[in-house]
Design a protein around this motif. Structure first.
Motif, PDB file in Angstrom:
ATOM      1  N   LEU A  16       0.840  -1.194   0.000  1.00  0.00           N
ATOM      2  CA  LEU A  16       0.000   0.000   0.000  1.00  0.00           C
ATOM      3  C   LEU A  16       0.879   1.249   0.000  1.00  0.00           C
ATOM      4  CD1 LEU A  16      -2.530  -1.086   2.776  1.00  0.00           C
ATOM      5  CD2 LEU A  16      -2.794  -1.370   0.305  1.00  0.00           C
ATOM      6  N   VAL A  17       0.506   2.249  -0.806  1.00  0.00           N
ATOM      7  CA  VAL A  17       1.245   3.512  -0.826  1.00  0.00           C
ATOM      8  C   VAL A  17       0.685   4.426   0.256  1.00  0.00           C
ATOM      9  CG1 VAL A  17       1.789   5.579  -2.153  1.00  0.00           C
ATOM     10  CG2 VAL A  17       1.834   3.354  -3.270  1.00  0.00           C
ATOM     11  N   GLU A  18       1.560   4.870   1.146  1.00  0.00           N
ATOM     12  CA  GLU A  18       1.173   5.805   2.202  1.00  0.00           C
ATOM     13  C   GLU A  18       1.576   7.218   1.794  1.00  0.00           C
ATOM     14  OE1 GLU A  18       1.630   3.785   6.480  1.00  0.00           O
ATOM     15  OE2 GLU A  18       3.496   3.884   5.358  1.00  0.00           O
ATOM     16  N   MET A  19       0.693   8.168   1.966  1.00  0.00           N
ATOM     17  CA  MET A  19       1.030   9.558   1.690  1.00  0.00           C
ATOM     18  C   MET A  19       0.215  10.480   2.585  1.00  0.00           C
ATOM     19  SD  MET A  19      -0.863  10.607  -1.872  1.00  0.00           S
ATOM     20  CE  MET A  19      -0.697  12.365  -1.466  1.00  0.00           C
ATOM     21  N   THR A  20       0.651  11.719   2.669  1.00  0.00           N
ATOM     22  CA  THR A  20      -0.087  12.733   3.419  1.00  0.00           C
ATOM     23  C   THR A  20      -0.251  13.972   2.554  1.00  0.00           C
ATOM     24  OG1 THR A  20       1.933  13.659   4.390  1.00  0.00           O
ATOM     25  CG2 THR A  20       0.795  11.936   5.638  1.00  0.00           C
ATOM     26  N   ARG A  21      -1.276  14.729   2.850  1.00  0.00           N
ATOM     27  CA  ARG A  21      -1.497  15.999   2.162  1.00  0.00           C
ATOM     28  C   ARG A  21      -1.949  17.033   3.182  1.00  0.00           C
ATOM     29  NH1 ARG A  21      -5.742  18.847  -0.703  1.00  0.00           N
ATOM     30  NH2 ARG A  21      -4.933  19.913  -2.547  1.00  0.00           N
ATOM     31  N   HIS A  22      -1.348  18.196   3.134  1.00  0.00           N
ATOM     32  CA  HIS A  22      -1.656  19.250   4.101  1.00  0.00           C
ATOM     33  C   HIS A  22      -3.129  19.640   4.004  1.00  0.00           C
ATOM     34  CE1 HIS A  22      -1.115  22.583   6.756  1.00  0.00           C
ATOM     35  NE2 HIS A  22      -1.369  23.493   5.835  1.00  0.00           N
ATOM     36  N   LYS A  23      -3.812  19.619   5.127  1.00  0.00           N
ATOM     37  CA  LYS A  23      -5.238  19.921   5.165  1.00  0.00           C
ATOM     38  C   LYS A  23      -5.459  21.341   5.672  1.00  0.00           C
ATOM     39  CE  LYS A  23      -9.638  18.121   6.998  1.00  0.00           C
ATOM     40  NZ  LYS A  23     -10.267  17.753   5.746  1.00  0.00           N
ATOM     41  N   VAL A  24      -6.170  22.151   4.893  1.00  0.00           N
ATOM     42  CA  VAL A  24      -6.485  23.522   5.271  1.00  0.00           C
ATOM     43  C   VAL A  24      -7.998  23.713   5.354  1.00  0.00           C
ATOM     44  CG1 VAL A  24      -6.311  25.958   4.611  1.00  0.00           C
ATOM     45  CG2 VAL A  24      -4.384  24.416   4.210  1.00  0.00           C
ATOM     46  N   ARG A  25      -8.682  23.247   4.322  1.00  0.00           N
ATOM     47  CA  ARG A  25     -10.130  23.393   4.246  1.00  0.00           C
ATOM     48  C   ARG A  25     -10.790  22.024   4.355  1.00  0.00           C
ATOM     49  NH1 ARG A  25     -11.442  28.192   1.085  1.00  0.00           N
ATOM     50  NH2 ARG A  25     -13.292  27.147   0.333  1.00  0.00           N
ATOM     51  N   ASN A  26     -12.101  22.054   4.598  1.00  0.00           N
ATOM     52  CA  ASN A  26     -12.854  20.811   4.528  1.00  0.00           C
ATOM     53  C   ASN A  26     -12.913  20.362   3.077  1.00  0.00           C
ATOM     54  OD1 ASN A  26     -13.607  20.642   7.328  1.00  0.00           O
ATOM     55  ND2 ASN A  26     -14.999  22.340   6.972  1.00  0.00           N
TER      56      ASN A  26
END
Length: 418
Positions: A377-387
């Motif tokens: 499985l590829v794990e990644m993150t993305r910066h969350k600012v808005r819903n």
């Protein structure tokens, strides 16, 4: 054709970015419920929770904001090797200057920080840091050296800043001019912080349309369509701050609305679906939960022509591009897990991950591919600012309460949402 559109008619402002004929970003702000991300407030600490290492701050909004210990500590405090308790940093009843990092959701108030930043088109002022940093998307070593040299020459009062991606190739005078304007804005905030009631809004960030034009306009954008004359005129007045090319690319088109653009509506509707088809016949399934977002890739009707492995690799490569676009369009943040179809060859795995990285590089939000798990499985993150986009359109089904399944005996009562 690549372009930005700003639809300000009605009770909502709708702003989107089209790249190569496809919608890649879409945002909605309700005019009666203005977003507070980027706003700066003078707030009062209502409660300190040692067990959560956080404090609740009244900033005058509907919900109290939450302030984590890492966002309350001074930037120059070294705490990597020591445990700092929130009650040592901040006290109940204390007045603090905070900036909103993330908008509120159904269960939480807005997330705030005491590390104030003031963004411009080319620079982000960081008043509580003396460092000069450069966007990671600027790779040319000579350009990095040039910007660092300029940074040392224009910096004053030990106030640091970050060179944004748009600063690449911009002359010194323009950078210095923006730096000076941001310094003046910060000085104004500092003068006012002690003479206002609490809680109080000190600084309101620019509206959605201007923010997108400021941050996303570049030489690859062919035009900007605006259907509101007042907003068109305001953007025109700001061309000196944004770009000299803005005047030639800004168009007032009164009859433009999102609802009249079939290809835009098609992409919006698809971004609200769980299942997204691929051109080859394969498809991806996207499930958003509170903890993370899971994305599954399937071959579907695609049977290929050479071999099973070739079919799998082609499906995964196509899926990588669409996944990157859907993440950006849906504005998915936080932890993301991607289950590509299993590949036996490490070279194929690397090619698919590289393809994903390539298309994620177009994302203005910070993304990070952590790696591949033992389960593939590829794990990644993305910066969350808005819903996420679905927050504005989708509500929990009153019959299945978000399960997506209902009792057979209740089929005659089910909602069309299920």
């Amino acid at each position: 054709m690549n372009y930005i559109f700003i639809d300000s008619k009605g009770l909502e402002e709708k702003v989107g970015i089209i790249e190569e004929g496809r919608l890649v970003e879409y945002y909605i702000d309700k005019k009666k419920n203005e977003k507070c991300v980027g706003n700066i407030y003078r707030g009062k600490v209502i409660n300190v929770l040692p067990g959560m290492e956080a404090a609740f701050v009244d900033i005058g909004e509907k919900k109290n904001a939450y302030l984590y210990v890492k966002d309350a500590l001074p930037k120059d405090m070294i705490y990597k090797n020591s445990y700092v308790k929130i009650e040592k940093v901040i006290k109940k009843g204390q007045e603090v200057i905070v900036q909103v990092l993330k908008e509120s959701s159904k269960n939480k108030g807005p997330k705030v920080t005491t590390h104030i930043t003031l963004p411009g088109r080319y620079l982000v002022l960081t008043p509580y840091s003396s460092k000069i940093n450069i966007s990671r998307k600027i790779h040319d070593e000579e350009e990095i050296k040039r910007l660092l040299k300029i940074g040392m020459e224009i910096k004053k009062d030990d106030i640091g800043f970050i060179f944004r991606t748009q600063a690449e190739g911009i002359e010194k005078d323009k950078l210095f001019d923006e730096y000076t304007k941001l310094i003046n804005l910060y000085s104004k905030l500092e003068r006012e912080r002690n003479f206002l009631p609490c809680p109080k809004l000190l600084y309101r960030d620019v509206d959605l349309g201007y923010k997108i034009v400021r941050d996303a306009f570049n030489d690859k954008i062919h035009k900007i369509i605006v259907n509101d004359k007042e907003k068109y005129d305001r953007l025109l007045d700001l061309q000196d701050m944004i770009s000299s090319e803005l005047k030639d690319k800004l168009f007032f088109q009164e009859d433009f609305t999102v609802e009249k653009q079939e290809y835009i509506m098609k992409d919006i509707n698809l971004a609200l679906e769980r299942k997204v088809p691929l051109k080859s016949g394969g498809y991806i399934v996207i499930d958003e939960t509170e903890a993370l977002t899971a994305i599954d890739v399937n071959t579907g009707k695609y049977i290929g022509s050479k071999s099973l492995e070739d079919t799998i690799v082609k499906t995964n490569l196509e899926a990588a591009e669409e996944i990157a676009r859907q993440i950006r369009l849906r504005d998915i943040g936080g932890i993301i897990i991607i289950d590509f179809i299993d590949m036996k060859n490490n070279q194929d795995v690397n090619a698919v991950v590289a393809e994903l990285e390539k298309y994620l590089s177009f994302d203005r939000n910070k993304t990070n591919i952590v790696g591949m798990t033992k389960l593939g499985l590829v794990e990644m993150t993305r910066h969350k600012v808005r819903n996420s986009l679905g927050y504005n359109f989708i509500k929990i089904c009153p019959y299945c309460y978000g399960k997506g399944k209902i009792l057979e005996s209740a089929i005659d009562k089910r909602s069309s949402i299920c």
